[in-house]
Design a protein around this motif. Structure first.
Motif, PDB file in Angstrom:
ATOM      1  N   TRP A 193      -0.149  -0.306  -4.859  1.00 53.03           N
ATOM      2  CA  TRP A 193      -1.549  -0.019  -4.991  1.00 53.03           C
ATOM      3  C   TRP A 193      -1.699   1.187  -3.912  1.00 53.03           C
ATOM      4  O   TRP A 193      -1.103   1.082  -2.627  1.00 53.03           O
ATOM      5  N   GLY A 194      -2.681   2.091  -4.347  1.00 52.12           N
ATOM      6  CA  GLY A 194      -2.878   3.181  -3.225  1.00 52.12           C
ATOM      7  C   GLY A 194      -3.380   2.564  -2.099  1.00 52.12           C
ATOM      8  O   GLY A 194      -4.102   1.782  -1.875  1.00 52.12           O
ATOM      9  N   ARG A 195      -2.553   3.026  -1.035  1.00 46.93           N
ATOM     10  CA  ARG A 195      -2.866   2.563   0.428  1.00 46.93           C
ATOM     11  C   ARG A 195      -4.178   2.818   0.842  1.00 46.93           C
ATOM     12  O   ARG A 195      -4.678   1.679   1.333  1.00 46.93           O
ATOM     13  N   ALA A 216      -6.642  -0.488   1.813  1.00 47.34           N
ATOM     14  CA  ALA A 216      -7.105  -0.846   2.964  1.00 47.34           C
ATOM     15  C   ALA A 216      -8.796  -0.850   3.085  1.00 47.34           C
ATOM     16  O   ALA A 216      -9.442  -1.808   3.580  1.00 47.34           O
ATOM     17  N   ASP A 217      -9.438  -0.380   1.905  1.00 47.72           N
ATOM     18  CA  ASP A 217     -10.880  -0.185   1.689  1.00 47.72           C
ATOM     19  C   ASP A 217     -11.094  -1.675   1.295  1.00 47.72           C
ATOM     20  O   ASP A 217     -11.936  -2.496   1.724  1.00 47.72           O
ATOM     21  N   GLY A 245       0.970  -1.209  -0.101  1.00 50.41           N
ATOM     22  CA  GLY A 245      -0.017  -0.102  -0.033  1.00 50.41           C
ATOM     23  C   GLY A 245       0.943   1.226   0.155  1.00 50.41           C
ATOM     24  O   GLY A 245       1.690   1.512   0.923  1.00 50.41           O
ATOM     25  N   VAL A 246       0.894   1.974  -0.895  1.00 50.37           N
ATOM     26  CA  VAL A 246       1.745   3.184  -1.091  1.00 50.37           C
ATOM     27  C   VAL A 246       0.788   4.567  -1.157  1.00 50.37           C
ATOM     28  O   VAL A 246      -0.214   4.425  -1.717  1.00 50.37           O
ATOM     29  N   THR A 247       1.464   5.641  -0.663  1.00 49.79           N
ATOM     30  CA  THR A 247       0.666   6.804  -0.641  1.00 49.79           C
ATOM     31  C   THR A 247       0.578   7.690  -2.065  1.00 49.79           C
ATOM     32  O   THR A 247      -0.079   8.265  -2.267  1.00 49.79           O
ATOM     33  N   ASP A 252      -9.536  -0.199   8.691  1.00 52.75           N
ATOM     34  CA  ASP A 252      -9.672   1.168   8.679  1.00 52.75           C
ATOM     35  C   ASP A 252      -8.136   1.475   9.041  1.00 52.75           C
ATOM     36  O   ASP A 252      -7.522   1.182   9.996  1.00 52.75           O
ATOM     37  N   ASP A 253      -7.495   2.531   8.176  1.00 55.67           N
ATOM     38  CA  ASP A 253      -6.294   2.643   8.123  1.00 55.67           C
ATOM     39  C   ASP A 253      -6.234   4.084   9.018  1.00 55.67           C
ATOM     40  O   ASP A 253      -6.607   4.871   8.405  1.00 55.67           O
TER      41      ASP A 253
END
Length: 145
Positions: A48-50, A54-55, A11-13, A60-61
């Protein structure tokens, strides 16, 4: 359940920044719908977008990053290659967290974190032979020593 891993998803920002970082390391992949797939031997590394990860996982990130007890590792063919890979990663924006040094198992290894804080170990381990394609074979530990 078969004993194998097919995908490791980070998960990346910022997907573009993460892709550029890994490309600077020499990795090549394909981007599909804001997700980058990089072939890594017999498995794939996915960026992939963090928030999306998470979703998708139903988590719940809370954004409380830190060491999560997970590292990624790449075994290389020599001590010199450990230093080379870490130097390239630092030049690409990684933070070296531990310079390469001799290990307790008779090898040589160092650590860095990518721009999203994912921890990588780069190691030369004479007990884990590498095939030409880079796959490792876990040794028979009962026969070592």
């Amino acid at each position: 359940m078969e004993q194998r891993i097919s995908l490791i998803t980070l998960g990346v920002t910022d997907v573009a920044r993460a892709k550029a970082f890994y490309e600077h390391l020499g990795w090549r992949g394909q981007e599909v719908e804001e997700t980058v797939f990089l072939q890594a031997g017999g498995l794939a590394l996915v960026l992939w977008g963090r928030d999306k990860l998470a979703d998708d996982a139903g988590i719940d990130d809370r954004g409380t990053d830190g060491f999560g007890g997970v590292t990624l590792a790449q075994n290389v063919r020599s001590r010199a290659e450990v230093d080379e890979v870490i130097a390239v990663a630092v030049a690409a924006g990684a933070e070296m967290t531990r310079p390469a040094r001799e290990t307790f198992y008779g090898g040589y290894a160092g650590y860095f974190t990518d721009p999203d804080g994912h921890v990588w170990e780069i190691a030369w381990n004479p007990a884990f032979p590498l095939a030409e394609d880079g796959t490792i074979t876990v040794p028979d530990f009962g026969a070592i020593g």
